[in-house]
Each structure stands twice: as structure tokens, then as C-alpha cells.
Scaffold this motif. Structure first.
Motif, short mmCIF file in Angstrom:
data_model
loop_
_atom_site.label_atom_id
_atom_site.label_comp_id
_atom_site.label_asym_id
_atom_site.label_seq_id
_atom_site.Cartn_x
_atom_site.Cartn_y
_atom_site.Cartn_z
N TYR A 203 0.83 -1.20 0.00
CA TYR A 203 0.00 0.00 0.00
C TYR A 203 0.87 1.25 0.00
N THR A 229 -5.61 -2.64 -4.34
CA THR A 229 -4.85 -1.52 -3.80
C THR A 229 -4.54 -0.51 -4.90
N VAL A 361 0.34 7.39 7.87
CA VAL A 361 -0.61 6.28 7.78
C VAL A 361 -0.65 5.52 9.11
N VAL B 361 -4.88 -1.60 3.45
CA VAL B 361 -3.77 -0.79 3.95
C VAL B 361 -2.89 -1.64 4.88
#
Lengths: 491, 491
Positions: A203, A229, A361, B361
Motif C-alpha cells: 500500500y 490496492t 498512515v 492498507v
């Protein structure tokens, strides 16, 4: 002044909640329900205490709380009032709202994710997964012990604080040594970004590379979670065929001539799902092609360790002299799926940016787990475990292969893979694989039709059978059920 | 046929690498260096064995390996040849490449991330961070023991396998009970998505909500890592002022009238960085406004537990009857920063989609850690630890406040915050805060100028001083240094 404030307040001493808070909730509740309107005067604390049968200090605390939260306001000489600035009717916080969790959002949004449409797995079913390791073989005692040592390590408590978004240094050092020694890479610890596993590595790499509209070449058949993704990030997928020697590099070259290709996602070691190894000539050709056209190669080396017939082929990254390969690896397959440690290595400038993205993230990794894994690598425990797992999976591959070969009727065929954790089994054209899967599901055996690994029309009537997570007995049972359904389909 | 193949091959028995592999690397190296050209015939295995002084079986294994990897090809009756399909000159994998890790990528890409320009922290420096807890207080023994129990739990080995992307069920159940009991929410375990901490919760929520070009309202001053996340996703930030009662909801309303607002990011409990609590009247007004304009409220309740003067205010989410609030919480501040467990709860449909996004993710969380934390919650250990930490942080807040109040010269002022882990200290206009920070840095004391928490021109000449991670002695030292620099700046 509030005169006849009719309340049935009964302090609940058993609840463990302070009485002044119970009074606070009572009054806030009255305000929310509109029984006490903004601007209404409240009794003084002495009177309130008398009314409710509590001592005065409790009443004072209750008002202080309500004042602090803004439900009440105090006017210097005149007393205490329901805040005049509360809108009149809408409910607000203090006591729990009675409503349950909302089903539908009350805000505007667009759900861009495709729902998962897989049929439910019956309880107790035997699952041929897509090639994941056996969690039952995980090296629990050494792991528990390394974890405890790291957690209790004296004078190192700061390890529980915030850390580099690239991940904890001891594990990057251990990984760098391992990659340089065993896989022919030339990494430094600063050139490795740890992640929570392959999926996050993928990702983050894709997020940094791909702009909406970019073309990303993928193997066909290939790995759908990677496609999802890329699509989520706005990429256009360009499928490239895979044959008995791996990715058809000539086909990729034609694509590159026609239009700019941002990246190629590749599983060259044991191609997912076909298990084919990309041959040396194609590797050489591919690296030159990527350098010429400026294509990033995302090399997903997801089960490097599990290779049975020859020494594992070294990764493409080991021969990358142009800085075109982003190499993704994982320790999850080696230890246990639940222990998610993956990594990306590649050109330093890119890896540094990956660290910055990772901080947004997922601020940082699990430093305790990362340090425990570093200790397991340094102690050689990971290699010892890999050897044991390797032997088990080798035997399981052979058990499944033997079982399938013994099935009567010549309805299937496969090439024994040199490594990996799954077989790619092709069925005769008259076997309906979707129906096969459905019949097996009812017998509590789960297989996934190979069609889901194709972009567009499947070129093979196949199934990927992961064998690593099943014991020889479980494999025998699965093969027997498969044989029974095949017989049933023949008749 | 290769005749005079001049090689200095010496088997290295000490290396632990099989001799046939050493031969394989030798031959592959000769091919890579162009000394053996495609199509060149190689000696038979008997002759090769003699030439190299190894036994014949070793030579056979070496050729098999090279054939399998595609370096050589075998022509039935004629013998073994360097594969004619290798391009002639480019290097390829087998033996390690000599090159080091590349600095610059050889592919096209665009680095969209801003580099981190913070000045380096001197070794041994005392850091007033932005309000993180003290890792030294982490409840190590109970955590280590819970971890070991989960890891060694008999008959539950499957916990090491793949799990729901929403996170492990036991922790979602424990959290749901805690949120419903203590924070007035009405959650179900299916309506909670676990994450690796607040930052991932924020990223996933924003990723699902925000399309490029969307307007996201943020508190000003506010939390820059959230802004970076929104900007990365293509959002336009609309700053809304914060005053002594929290976010200016009237200003937000004017914004909503002018243009569609996708989301509001809010820290209502102890506003970041000012520590102000959003007052009740504004909460009521804000919820009504969000419902009317379809604005999602991202409520980041990042230090709910640490409230000293009153009972913590219940979250906005507890009064959300329209499904407009996405509530983000974290256990990292409660246990240790390195133990990253956060969560999002909100309308079920949204949380379900979050789970799907999370799978792309970061396939799933650390199920072992999640189950260990669930045990700590169920045993009451988290609450016991929270009480201890609470007492320590309360004392630290007071120690810092007292120290600052005693500084001579009236150069600073602050409102004692009702909770949280930091003070927001405003300096007199003639104190240059940037210079203050630089002078302190040279004295090994780190503070962060408040200007970095503003979009545009700072409205206050302030600094956020996190006190929780520093002992009273460390705080006293920090305040003394601050006093010394202030004196220096006065003179």
C-alpha cells in the motif's frame, strides 16, 4: 427561582458513581428534555441539598461540575441559572444518549470499496487457503521469551516511547545483514522501511508511486489484493500474460512502447497464483526494459524461504544496478500470519519518503515486537524455525501431489512447483470448477476457483490449492472429498 | 565444447555453502561477466568435475541448478550450453551484485511529501513534547504476563492465523463495553474498527471520506499531523478559530453556508494545542449544524482519561442522534506509545467500509497484542493503571504550573487546563518564542514554538508544554532553564 421542582431523585449508593455526578446527570437530563429551560433560575445549594436529601457539599460539587461543563451559568449576585446560551431543544452530552449505534451515516460520503462477496465458510470446514503458512507451527516459546526479555529489559524503557517511522533500528540492522548475506542485496539499515506486513508495504509503495490515471502492469493471472490496492489509488491495470517461464516480458515491452507505464507488480520467485519461477533470461531482459522506460518494479518476494528443489533464486533486486526495483518482503510467512512484520527496500531517496508517508498512515510500528523479532533473527531462531517449517511444508507438498496424482479419471494435471506453499492445479475442460467449489463447500472443504486470479477471461480452468496450513491427514481428507465430487461430476 | 576454461576455482569448505552452489555462482558469474557467451558449450559433468577437482555428483547438481534457473540449457544429444536466450551483456541475478544500495530511483516518480525540517535534538536533551505520556510508567509486568498467557494459550493457536480486518473480537467486545459504560456511547463490537493507533484511525477515516478538492474544516490552532493527512488526500483545509470556549461554531456555520464542507476534524475534550474544552452550548449547536449540512465530525478524543478537575465531559459521539460523528480513540496514551491500539466507531455502514479499507492498507492488526489488551481491560488492570498515571500526571501538571508561576518578570501566562497532558503557555509580545526555543535547544531543553500549530499567522505568542513524560525534578530543571533564557532575553 425554581420553586416546585418535581423530581424523584434517589441517590444510588450501590452504583459506585459519586452522588454529585448523579445529581449532575439528573439536572443535565432535565435540561436536555426541556423541563429546565435556558435562563431558568436554580435553587441555591443549601435548598437543593435539602430538596434532594444530600449534604450541602455534594450539591456544591454538582453545581461546580455543571458550571464547568457549561450547562449552568452563575450570575454573580443573582445565583445559578440554566445557561441562556443553550439552544432550546436538541439533545446534548452528559448522560448517555438512549439511541443505539446509527446504521447509516448522516453525512455525505461515497463508498468506493467493493464488498467482499465470498460465500460463507461453514464452521469446522477444511480450507485450502491461497498459500498461507500453518499458524500451528509458530515458534511460540522462543517468541514469548524474546518478547518478555524485550519488554522487561532494564534501562531500556524508552523503547516503549515513540520511534522512527522506518521502524526500530535493531530489526532493520538484523534484516539488512540477512538480506545482504542470504539474498545478494546491498542494503543499509537506513534503506529499509519496516511495515506491518506485505500488504502495508504494498500500500505505502503504491501510494507513493501512483497518481490517478497511471498505468500499472500486473501479472495475469495475479494477486487480486494488490490490484484492489492499485485501483483504490486510481491506477489503470494493464494485465500481462504469464507462461511457463513467468511473466511474458515481450508483451510488457510492447505495452511500454505504446504508453507510459508507471510500475510493474511482480511475484517472480513463485508466481502468484501459478507458482512458476521467472527464468534468468527474462530477468535480465526485464531489468534492462525497466531501466530503459523508467518503470518501477515492485518485486513481492512473499515466500522466498520456501523453496524445495534448488537453492532459492536470488531476487531481481540483487541484480538491480539502475535503482528500478522496490523489493518487498515479509517475516509473517516465516513466523505466524498474526505477527505482521514486512519491509520495503529500494533507492534511498524513495525509502526515506516511504518513512514519511508511513508516519502519516501509521505513526510507527510495534517496537516491542520488532525488537523481539530482531533477537530471534540474531539468535538464529528464525533460521532454525524456517528449517523445521521447510521440512514440514516440503512433506505436505509431496503428500498433496501424491494424493492428487492417484485420483482416477485424469481430470486434473499440475506441474510440481519448486517452492512456495501452494499447487496450481489445472482441470480438464469438462470440469466446471465453480460447481466443483460449490459442491466441496457443502462437504465442508473450501477451494477458491482460479478465475478470481484473472483480469478478464481466465486462460486456465484451474485452482490454487494452498497446502502449507494443512496436515498430511487433513490433506488426505481434502483430496478424498475432491475425488468424490469429481466422480459425482463425471457421472 | 569449451576447451581451455581458465578458472581459479577453489571450493570454500569453511563457508558452509554447498560446493555445487559455489560452482553455480562461479559459472553464472562467468556468464554475467561475458566470459561465457550465450550458446557456448560447456564441458560434460565428468570433465567439469575433473577440471574443478570435485566429485561428479557435485558437478551434476551444479548443472541442474543452473538449468533450473535458466542460465544453461540442455540439448538432448549434444550436451549442455549457456542459454542462447540470455541477452548478451546485462548483469543478472545469481551471485550478489557488487553495487551498493542506489541513492536515486531509476524510475519516474513524484515526491509529494514535505520533508521534516525540525532542528536536531541534542543527545541527552530534556524534551517538552507535545503531550505524550510517560513510557517509563507503562504497566510492564501485567502486560508481559497477559502477552505470555495469550501467546501460550492452549488450543487457541488459530489466534496466530489471519483475523478480521476490524480487529480481534475480544478487544472489540471489551472496548464496546467500556465505551458504553464510561463514555455514554451505544456501540456494538461490529461497529468498532480497531487500528494501530490514532494516526491510522485518522488516516483510514479520512481516506474513506475525502475526495481530492473536498473542504475539510480544522481547528486553528490545531493538530498538524491531521492536516498533513488531509492534504495528502487532496483536501483543502478551512481553518476555524478556537477561543476560550473551544471551536467557534458560528464561524463554521458561515463556512457551511458558503460552500460544501465534507468534514470537521475536532479535539473537543482538551483542544489540541490550547487544552480548552468545548463548552456544552457549542456542542449542541455543532451537532445540529453537522446534521443540517451533512458534515462528518471526526472527533479525536485523544486523552479522554486524563481529566483532573471534573468528571471527563462525555464525547460528542454520546449525543449523536444523527449518525454524523466518527469517534476516534486510542489506548496508546493509556498504556505506552509503542503499544499502538486505536479505534474508530460511528455509523455501522461506514465502519464496515473502514474494515474493508483497512484490509488493503494493513491486512489486520496484531491479534496477540489486541487479545492481551482485552485481558488487561477485563481484569481492570487498565483502570488501575489509569488511576496511577492520572495521579502522577495531575501532580506533574501542578508542579509545572507552580514552577512557571514563580518565574519573575511576568513574561508568560496560562490557564490551568482541566485535563490533558500539556499546558498552553502564552508569552508576552516582546518575547520572541522562536529565539526562546533556539536558546533552550542549545541548553538541551526542547520546546516547540506554538506557531507550528497555526494555519497562517499565529494568533498567540505561545508554546505547548507537554509535562506528562517528565518527572517533577525534570520539570524543575526545564523551568529553571526557561527562566534563565527569559532573563537573558530581558537583558
Amino acid at each position: 427561582m425554581l420553586r416546585a421542582w418535581d423530581t424523584n431523585f434517589q441517590p444510588d449508593f450501590a452504583s459506585g458513581k459519586a452522588i454529585y455526578l448523579q445529581i449532575g446527570e439528573l439536572i443535565a437530563g432535565e435540561i436536555r428534555r426541556g423541563r429546565l429551560l435556558p435562563g431558568t433560575a436554580l435553587p441555591g445549594t443549601r435548598e437543593l441539598a435539602k430538596q434532594l436529601g444530600v449534604n450541602r457539599k455534594t450539591a456544591v460539587l454538582a453545581y461546580e461540575e455543571l458550571l464547568a461543563q457549561g450547562w449552568l451559568e452563575s450570575q454573580h449576585t443573582r445565583g445559578t441559572f440554566v445557561s441562556s446560551r443553550l439552544p432550546e431543544s436538541t439533545p446534548a452530552a452528559f448522560a448517555p444518549a438512549a439511541a443505539g449505534q446509527a446504521e447509516q451515516p448522516g453525512f455525505r460520503w461515497q463508498n468506493l470499496l467493493e464488498p467482499d462477496l465470498a460465500a460463507p465458510v461453514l464452521p469446522g470446514a477444511l480450507v485450502f487457503n491461497d498459500g498461507t503458512p500453518d499458524a500451528r507451527l509458530a515458534p511460540i516459546p522462543p517468541l514469548a521469551s524474546a518478547y518478555r526479555r524485550v519488554l522487561q529489559g532494564r534501562g531500556r524503557r524508552n523503547q516503549l516511547g515513540y520511534d522512527s517511522p522506518l521502524g526500530s533500528l535493531p530489526l532493520r540492522e538484523a534484516l539488512s545483514r540477512m538480506l545482504n548475506q542470504d539474498r545478494g542485496l546491498s542494503t543499509t539499515p537506513a534503506g529499509i522501511c519496516l511495515t506491518r506486513g506485505t500488504q502495508m508495504a504494498l500500500y505505502l509503495t503504491a501510494r507513493l508511486l501512483i497518481q490517478p490515471g497511471d498505468v500499472v502492469a500486473v501479472e495475469n493471472p495475479g494477486y487480486p489484493p494488490a490490484w484492489q490496492t492499485f485501483r483504490l489509488l486510481g491506477a489503470q491495470l494493464a494485465p500481462v500474460a504469464v507462461d511457463a517461464e513467468g511473466l511474458c516480458v515481450d508483451e510488457l515491452e510492447q505495452l511500454c512502447r505504446r504508453r507510459p507505464v508507471r510500475a510493474l507488480y511482480l511475484t517472480p520467485h513463485h508466481q502468484f497464483p501459478t507458482t512458476v519461477t521467472l527464468k534468468a533470461a527474462r530477468r535480465v531482459q526485464l531489468l534492462a526494459l525497466a531501466a530503459r522506460y523508467g518503470v518501477a518494479i515492485i518485486e513481492d518476494d512473499y515466500d522466498h524461504e520456501f523453496h524445495y528443489q534448488h537453492q532459492p533464486m536470488l531476487p531481481l533486486a540483487s541484480a538491480d544496478t539502475h535503482g528500478v526495483v522496490l523489493y518487498i518482503g515479509s517475516l509473517s510467512k516465516l513466523i505466524a500470519p498474526a505477527l505482521r512484520v514486512g519491509y520495503v527496500t529500494g533507492p534511498l531517496e524513495f525509502v526515506t519518503a516511504l518513512g514519511r508517508l508511513r508516519a502519516l498512515v501509521d505513526r510507527q510500528g510495534d517496537t516491542i515486537l520488532e525488537q523481539a523479532v530482531a533477537e530471534l533473527i540474531e539468535e538464529g531462531e528464525i533460521k532454525r524455525h524456517a528449517r523445521r517449517a521447510h521440512a514440514a511444508y516440503h512433506a505436505r507438498r509431496d503428500a498433496l501431489a501424491d494424493g492428487l496424482r492417484r485420483l482416477p479419471g485424469n481430470q486434473l494435471d499440475f506441474v510440481l512447483p519448486a517452492g512456495g506453499l501452494a499447487l496450481w492445479v489445472e482441470f480438464r475442460a469438462d470440469v466446471n470448477v465453480e460447481r466443483l467449489a460449490e459442491e466441496l463447500r457443502l462437504r465442508k472443504v473450501v477451494i477458491t476457483p482460479g478465475s478470481r486470479y484473472y483480469v478478464g477471461e481466465p486462460a486456465a480452468n484451474a485452482v490454487r490449492l494452498g497446502y502449507a496450513a494443512l496436515t498430511p491427514e487433513e490433506l488426505a481428507h481434502g483430496v478424498a472429498q475432491l475425488g468424490a465430487v469429481l466422480r459425482q461430476l463425471r457421472s
